[in-house]
Design an enzyme around this catalytic site. Structure first.
Site, PDB file in Angstrom:
ATOM      1  N   GLU A   1       0.813  -1.209   0.000  1.00  0.00           N
ATOM      2  CA  GLU A   1       0.000   0.000   0.000  1.00  0.00           C
ATOM      3  C   GLU A   1       0.847   1.258   0.000  1.00  0.00           C
ATOM      4  O   GLU A   1       0.490   2.252  -0.653  1.00  0.00           O
ATOM      5  CB  GLU A   1      -0.944  -0.002   1.202  1.00  0.00           C
ATOM      6  CG  GLU A   1      -2.104  -0.975   1.111  1.00  0.00           C
ATOM      7  CD  GLU A   1      -1.704  -2.404   1.449  1.00  0.00           C
ATOM      8  OE1 GLU A   1      -2.537  -3.310   1.272  1.00  0.00           O
ATOM      9  OE2 GLU A   1      -0.549  -2.609   1.886  1.00  0.00           O
TER      10      GLU A   1
ATOM     11  N   HIS B   1     -10.624  -5.945   9.272  1.00  0.00           N
ATOM     12  CA  HIS B   1     -11.187  -5.613   7.964  1.00  0.00           C
ATOM     13  C   HIS B   1     -12.542  -4.913   8.072  1.00  0.00           C
ATOM     14  O   HIS B   1     -13.261  -4.826   7.076  1.00  0.00           O
ATOM     15  CB  HIS B   1     -11.361  -6.883   7.118  1.00  0.00           C
ATOM     16  CG  HIS B   1     -10.105  -7.634   6.862  1.00  0.00           C
ATOM     17  ND1 HIS B   1      -9.557  -8.499   7.778  1.00  0.00           N
ATOM     18  CD2 HIS B   1      -9.273  -7.642   5.791  1.00  0.00           C
ATOM     19  CE1 HIS B   1      -8.445  -9.017   7.279  1.00  0.00           C
ATOM     20  NE2 HIS B   1      -8.252  -8.515   6.074  1.00  0.00           N
TER      21      HIS B   1
END
Length: 336
Positions: A70, A139
């Site tokens: 990321e 998540h």
């Protein structure tokens, strides 16, 4: 008017903008391939399929699969934006934002300010958030207040497929970095969405339902829950005015103040945590600027200050519900 899913609405928005502007590119993990593209076996179209088919249509020069890094691809998106492209990067889950924190908070959010307004950063970061799918705490977080806190970032939280398409088109055309929050439990939600292009403006709240007894502010998936609560309350003679801010930054505080002046009562439904969350921010704004219009204390309907549980029964207890919203509204209207 066609009825399509939330994910299809996002796909249509990205396709529209890629056709309109050759500078729009997509990058992220598992977004390339499209369905049925030659040689591409793992053709997800992103974790929930929102980019399916775009690789096939626009090719490898505009749709990029990235390494699982990321910090690398969000940094690349920031650099691409200041050099003239309009990248749409997918940060798969917002809980991964810390890995790319420097590019998000210390670079793209500050480029326009640090360069005295002489540069633009037209970059969209798509990201999944929210509980309700059994994805566990790593998540499922709801972190839009963190991005709302940072000057230079625009924060979008759509509540319907119609809003998703119009807001995504606005986001891609915007010259500032936009963090676009997509609730993972809403991906398959269906709604009416026009075929052609249209935009939904930032910073303008939507009046979902008009009422006179209490103002309810909710955004994202919580708008659905608030609508259910408002329907139940209407059967008891309590008419709620439901507002969907659409964007956390910019926030349409004027619309909220106007509604509270009309109803005298405010309930805020927020899936983010109560400490320093959006509900706390809106509460402070109304307390400072509209206290004289209140007939009852402000109520917040939020999760407890916990991580999202994995056990299904505990996860559902964690999320604000229509029943909790009904209870909150009754508390400020005196049980009417």
């Amino acid at each position: 008017m066609p009825v399509i899913t939330f994910r299809e609405a996002l796909n249509a928005a990205m396709r529209n903008e890629m056709k309109r502007d050759e500078n729009v590119i997509l990058l992220g993990e598992d977004i390339a391939g499209g369905k049925g593209a030659g040689g591409q076996q793992d053709a997800w179209g992103g974790v929930l399929g929102a980019t399916a088919g775009l690789y096939t249509e626009f090719g490898p020069d505009r749709v990029f699969d990235t390494p699982i890094s990321e910090s690398a691809f969000i940094g690349a998106a920031a650099g691409a934006a200041v050099t003239g492209l309009r990248p749409v990067a997918q940060l798969m889950f917002v809980t991964f934002f810390g890995v790319a924190g420097d590019a998000l908070f210390n670079q793209m959010a500050k480029f326009r300010y640090m360069f005295g307004g002489k540069t633009k950063t037209p970059c969209v970061i798509r990201t999944l958030y929210g509980a309700g799918t059994g994805a566990a705490s790593q998540h499922s977080d709801c972190y839009y207040p963190i991005f709302t806190h940072v000057p230079g970032l625009k924060v979008v939280v759509p509540s319907t497929p119609y809003e998703a398409k119009g807001l995504m088109i606005s986001a891609i055309r915007d010259d500032d970095p936009v963090i676009f929050f997509e609730h993972q439990a809403m991906s398959g939600d269906k709604g009416e969405v026009p075929d052609g292009e249209y935009t939904v403006p930032f910073g303008e709240a939507r009046v979902v339902r008009e009422g006179k007894d209490a103002t309810v502010v909710a955004l994202g998936r919580m708008v659905q829950f608030a609508e259910k609560a408002a329907e139940e309350l209407a059967q008891d003679g309590v008419e709620c005015e439901l507002l969907d801010p659409r964007t956390a930054s910019p926030l349409d505080s004027d619309a909220i103040l106007k509604s509270v002046k009309k109803t005298g009562r405010l309930v805020i439904v927020d899936e983010s945590l109560p400490r320093c969350g959006l509900a706390s921010d809106i509460s402070a704004i109304i307390s400072e600027q509209g206290f004289h219009t209140l007939k009852a204390p402000i109520r917040r309907v939020t999760p407890q200050h916990n991580h999202v549980p994995f056990a299904p029964n505990l996860e559902q207890a964690h999320i604000p519900s229509p029943e909790k919203i009904v209870e909150a509204v009754k508390s400020v209207t005196g049980g009417k």
